[in-house]
Design a protein around this motif. Sequence first.
Motif, PDB file in Angstrom:
ATOM      1  N   THR A  34       0.807  -1.225   0.000  1.00 13.31           N
ATOM      2  CA  THR A  34       0.000   0.000   0.000  1.00 13.31           C
ATOM      3  C   THR A  34       0.842   1.277   0.000  1.00 13.31           C
ATOM      4  N   GLY A  35       2.158   1.178  -0.192  1.00 14.28           N
ATOM      5  CA  GLY A  35       3.004   2.366  -0.137  1.00 14.28           C
ATOM      6  C   GLY A  35       3.028   3.149  -1.445  1.00 14.28           C
ATOM      7  N   GLU A  36       3.918   4.165  -1.476  1.00 13.64           N
ATOM      8  CA  GLU A  36       4.051   5.050  -2.634  1.00 13.64           C
ATOM      9  C   GLU A  36       5.461   4.975  -3.195  1.00 13.64           C
ATOM     10  N   VAL A  37       5.579   5.054  -4.509  1.00 13.23           N
ATOM     11  CA  VAL A  37       6.857   5.087  -5.209  1.00 13.23           C
ATOM     12  C   VAL A  37       6.891   6.336  -6.074  1.00 13.23           C
ATOM     13  N   VAL A  38       8.050   7.019  -6.077  1.00 15.92           N
ATOM     14  CA  VAL A  38       8.189   8.265  -6.824  1.00 15.92           C
ATOM     15  C   VAL A  38       9.119   8.035  -8.012  1.00 15.92           C
ATOM     16  N   LEU A  39       8.633   8.381  -9.189  1.00 15.93           N
ATOM     17  CA  LEU A  39       9.357   8.155 -10.436  1.00 15.93           C
ATOM     18  C   LEU A  39       9.519   9.473 -11.179  1.00 15.93           C
ATOM     19  N   ALA A  40      10.752   9.811 -11.535  1.00 19.42           N
ATOM     20  CA  ALA A  40      11.031  11.004 -12.337  1.00 19.42           C
ATOM     21  C   ALA A  40      11.215  10.587 -13.792  1.00 19.42           C
ATOM     22  N   LEU A  41      10.503  11.249 -14.676  1.00 15.15           N
ATOM     23  CA  LEU A  41      10.654  10.983 -16.101  1.00 15.15           C
ATOM     24  C   LEU A  41      10.083  12.146 -16.888  1.00 15.15           C
ATOM     25  N   SER A  42      10.545  12.306 -18.100  1.00 18.14           N
ATOM     26  CA  SER A  42      10.052  13.399 -18.929  1.00 18.14           C
ATOM     27  C   SER A  42       8.676  13.045 -19.477  1.00 18.14           C
ATOM     28  N   GLU A  43       7.949  14.071 -19.913  1.00 16.69           N
ATOM     29  CA  GLU A  43       6.648  13.805 -20.515  1.00 16.69           C
ATOM     30  C   GLU A  43       6.801  13.029 -21.813  1.00 16.69           C
ATOM     31  N   TYR A  44       7.907  13.234 -22.518  1.00 13.72           N
ATOM     32  CA  TYR A  44       8.170  12.460 -23.728  1.00 13.72           C
ATOM     33  C   TYR A  44       8.090  10.969 -23.430  1.00 13.72           C
ATOM     34  N   VAL A  45       8.831  10.549 -22.379  1.00 11.05           N
ATOM     35  CA  VAL A  45       8.873   9.133 -22.010  1.00 11.05           C
ATOM     36  C   VAL A  45       7.551   8.702 -21.392  1.00 11.05           C
ATOM     37  N   GLY A  46       7.006   9.552 -20.529  1.00 11.78           N
ATOM     38  CA  GLY A  46       5.776   9.205 -19.834  1.00 11.78           C
ATOM     39  C   GLY A  46       4.607   8.949 -20.762  1.00 11.78           C
ATOM     40  N   MET A  47       4.549   9.701 -21.854  1.00 13.68           N
ATOM     41  CA  MET A  47       3.435   9.538 -22.787  1.00 13.68           C
ATOM     42  C   MET A  47       3.407   8.131 -23.372  1.00 13.68           C
ATOM     43  N   ALA A  48       4.578   7.555 -23.610  1.00 10.20           N
ATOM     44  CA  ALA A  48       4.643   6.206 -24.174  1.00 10.20           C
ATOM     45  C   ALA A  48       4.619   5.128 -23.099  1.00 10.20           C
ATOM     46  N   LEU A  49       5.339   5.370 -21.989  1.00 10.56           N
ATOM     47  CA  LEU A  49       5.528   4.324 -20.979  1.00 10.56           C
ATOM     48  C   LEU A  49       4.382   4.198 -19.988  1.00 10.56           C
ATOM     49  N   LEU A  50       3.865   5.304 -19.489  1.00 12.52           N
ATOM     50  CA  LEU A  50       2.952   5.239 -18.351  1.00 12.52           C
ATOM     51  C   LEU A  50       1.651   4.480 -18.611  1.00 12.52           C
ATOM     52  N   PRO A  51       0.980   4.654 -19.746  1.00 13.33           N
ATOM     53  CA  PRO A  51      -0.274   3.896 -19.915  1.00 13.33           C
ATOM     54  C   PRO A  51      -0.105   2.388 -19.757  1.00 13.33           C
ATOM     55  N   PRO A  52       0.840   1.734 -20.457  1.00 14.24           N
ATOM     56  CA  PRO A  52       0.975   0.285 -20.255  1.00 14.24           C
ATOM     57  C   PRO A  52       1.560  -0.083 -18.900  1.00 14.24           C
ATOM     58  N   LEU A  53       2.452   0.762 -18.345  1.00 16.55           N
ATOM     59  CA  LEU A  53       3.040   0.453 -17.041  1.00 16.55           C
ATOM     60  C   LEU A  53       1.988   0.513 -15.945  1.00 16.55           C
ATOM     61  N   LEU A  81      13.648  10.520  -4.623  1.00 16.69           N
ATOM     62  CA  LEU A  81      13.155   9.788  -5.781  1.00 16.69           C
ATOM     63  C   LEU A  81      13.461   8.307  -5.587  1.00 16.69           C
ATOM     64  N   ASP A  82      12.599   7.452  -6.123  1.00 18.26           N
ATOM     65  CA  ASP A  82      12.860   6.015  -6.112  1.00 18.26           C
ATOM     66  C   ASP A  82      13.496   5.561  -7.422  1.00 18.26           C
ATOM     67  N   PHE A  83      13.014   6.115  -8.532  1.00 15.90           N
ATOM     68  CA  PHE A  83      13.532   5.773  -9.850  1.00 15.90           C
ATOM     69  C   PHE A  83      13.602   7.036 -10.701  1.00 15.90           C
ATOM     70  N   ALA A  84      14.472   7.000 -11.694  1.00 12.30           N
ATOM     71  CA  ALA A  84      14.515   8.061 -12.699  1.00 12.30           C
ATOM     72  C   ALA A  84      14.710   7.415 -14.056  1.00 12.30           C
ATOM     73  N   SER A 140       0.735   3.081  -4.907  1.00 13.71           N
ATOM     74  CA  SER A 140       0.574   4.447  -5.398  1.00 13.71           C
ATOM     75  C   SER A 140       1.841   4.867  -6.137  1.00 13.71           C
ATOM     76  N   ILE A 141       1.664   5.378  -7.355  1.00  9.21           N
ATOM     77  CA  ILE A 141       2.778   5.856  -8.162  1.00  9.21           C
ATOM     78  C   ILE A 141       2.661   7.370  -8.294  1.00  9.21           C
ATOM     79  N   ARG A 142       3.732   8.077  -7.959  1.00  8.29           N
ATOM     80  CA  ARG A 142       3.761   9.535  -8.140  1.00  8.29           C
ATOM     81  C   ARG A 142       4.872   9.858  -9.130  1.00  8.29           C
ATOM     82  N   THR A 143       4.520  10.505 -10.233  1.00  2.63           N
ATOM     83  CA  THR A 143       5.511  10.861 -11.240  1.00  2.63           C
ATOM     84  C   THR A 143       5.828  12.344 -11.156  1.00  2.63           C
ATOM     85  N   ILE A 144       7.091  12.663 -11.403  1.00  6.33           N
ATOM     86  CA  ILE A 144       7.554  14.053 -11.432  1.00  6.33           C
ATOM     87  C   ILE A 144       8.240  14.274 -12.769  1.00  6.33           C
TER      88      ILE A 144
END
Length: 311
Positions: free
Chosen positions: A98-117, A148-151, A129-133
């Motif tokens: 039930t925790g939260e993970v923070v991921l930094a990524l550009s909108e370029y990458v997020g547009m392709a990656l986030l929907p399937p992820l 941050l947890d991932f970038a 819970s996923i929080r993107t920056i």
Amino acid sequence: MDSRQLHKIDLNLLVALQALLEERNVSRAAQRLHITQPAMSKTLSRLRELFGDTLFTRSNRGMQPTPRARELEQALPAILADIGRLVSGSDFDPWAYTGEVVLALSEYVGMALLPPLIQRLHEQAPRLSIRTITRVENQLEQLAAGNLDFAIHIAQAHYADEFQVHAIGGSPPAVLVRRDHPLTHGEVTWERLANYPVIRVYISDLDQAELVRSSDTFNRVRHPQQGSLETSHLMTALEVLRNTDYFLPGPAYMLRNEAAAEGIVALPMPEDGDYSMEYMLVMHERCAGSPLHQWLWRQIIATLESLERAA
């Protein structure tokens, strides 16, 4: 919590008390813990001092626990189990996490990656819970500091040994324009690009990025007298593209999201401006022992690989 009381406690005493409560015999408890009977008797004396109670009395039936010892008998197994989990770590269950993970990524990458992820994570870890920056500077420092947890970013020239990195591929750049833009007819050259205003989308830590290129493309994209729009919002940039003669230099893979890129096409960069951007998934070594982070690391890579296969 009063830490002054805690510092007096030797956890071995609690383990010994558990053995005494279960065996009701000093000799058997000593054998169970692989110590001598005099040592166990001394341990019992320390337990009596710690709890301010005799804990056990002798009778014809052996050692009988006092009311205080019976209270401890009820609570002690759970306490020792919690301590064991605290030390060894509990088994990671994605479904229950039930925790939260923070991921930094550009909108370029997020547009392709986030929907399937996000779809993948929702199916396997629905309470996560996923929080993107999308806009954060000095990402390696932020990872090391625990902010941050991932970038996922353009590969940097150097990574210290404290970072776990995984190359996730690269992308050649393209000139993104509306479908009926004048640049869609004829060869795209620097001279023709100079006649149209350019959109520049913010990219974190670009000054630290390692760009594989054959010319100084970033400096050449914009003519000194050319109009421009700089924004950190990719969706705004795409909407401007759809309705104006602006162009946007960016990765061609972004058009994989057909809904967001509707009405936009990718044209090749001028031939002498060829370069590529390599991307990295990065995590700090502080997360190396975390089952959650190792599991999520694998999910991100699996999602990226599925996107690559689909492309």
